[in-house]
Write a protein that holds these residues in place. Structure first.
Motif, short mmCIF file in Angstrom:
data_model
loop_
_atom_site.label_atom_id
_atom_site.label_comp_id
_atom_site.label_asym_id
_atom_site.label_seq_id
_atom_site.Cartn_x
_atom_site.Cartn_y
_atom_site.Cartn_z
N LYS A 213 0.75 -1.21 0.16
CA LYS A 213 0.02 0.08 0.25
C LYS A 213 0.86 1.25 0.07
N ARG B 277 3.78 1.38 -1.36
CA ARG B 277 4.58 1.73 -2.42
C ARG B 277 3.54 2.31 -3.60
N GLN B 278 2.27 1.74 -3.34
CA GLN B 278 1.28 2.59 -4.28
C GLN B 278 0.99 3.86 -4.21
N LEU B 279 0.94 4.46 -2.47
CA LEU B 279 0.67 5.58 -2.22
C LEU B 279 1.89 6.47 -2.95
N ARG B 280 3.22 5.97 -3.03
CA ARG B 280 4.38 6.77 -3.36
C ARG B 280 4.46 6.89 -5.01
N ASN B 281 3.79 5.91 -5.51
CA ASN B 281 3.56 6.04 -6.91
C ASN B 281 2.44 6.84 -7.43
N ASN B 282 1.35 7.21 -6.63
CA ASN B 282 0.40 8.09 -6.86
C ASN B 282 0.39 9.29 -5.93
N SER B 283 1.42 9.81 -5.56
CA SER B 283 1.50 10.98 -4.76
C SER B 283 0.62 12.16 -5.09
N THR B 284 0.02 12.92 -4.28
CA THR B 284 -0.79 14.00 -4.59
C THR B 284 0.08 14.92 -5.07
N LYS C 63 4.04 15.82 -4.05
CA LYS C 63 5.11 15.92 -5.02
C LYS C 63 5.71 17.37 -5.01
N GLN D 160 5.99 8.03 2.48
CA GLN D 160 4.98 6.89 2.63
C GLN D 160 5.56 5.69 3.49
N ASP E 159 3.13 10.13 5.50
CA ASP E 159 3.53 10.85 4.22
C ASP E 159 5.02 11.01 4.12
#
Length: 85
Positions: free
Chosen positions: A19, A21-28, A32, A52, A61
């Motif tokens: 999870k 890893r997914q959050l790192r790849n889909n940062s707000t 960013k 993350q 975060d």
């Protein structure tokens, strides 16, 4: 005067690894921008941050182990049911 070294035990939840890893790849956009600025700061080489980072049953975060510091960026999303683990 000696510098006090922080070395607290941080519980790591292996179940949150994917999870995070997914959050790192889909940062707000806010995350960013903060990450972009943070990495250029002069103190960053001595006090690197993780993005993350799973800590206990949460994913924070940004986390700096050497400072014992957690930074949360998008506060409005953290109270929602979908944000809870």
């Amino acid at each position: 005067m000696q510098k006090k070294i922080l070395n607290p035990h941080i519980p790591y939840n292996e179940k949150l690894k994917e999870k995070a890893r997914q959050l790192r790849n889909n940062s707000t956009p806010s995350e960013k921008k903060f990450w972009e600025i943070l990495r250029t700061m002069p103190f960053y080489t001595q006090h690197p941050f993780n993005r993350q980072k799973p800590i206990g049953s949460f994913i924070v975060d940004f986390y700096c182990h050497s400072l014992g510091l957690v930074v949360e960026i998008d506060g409005d999303s953290h109270g929602e049911d979908k944000a809870k683990v």
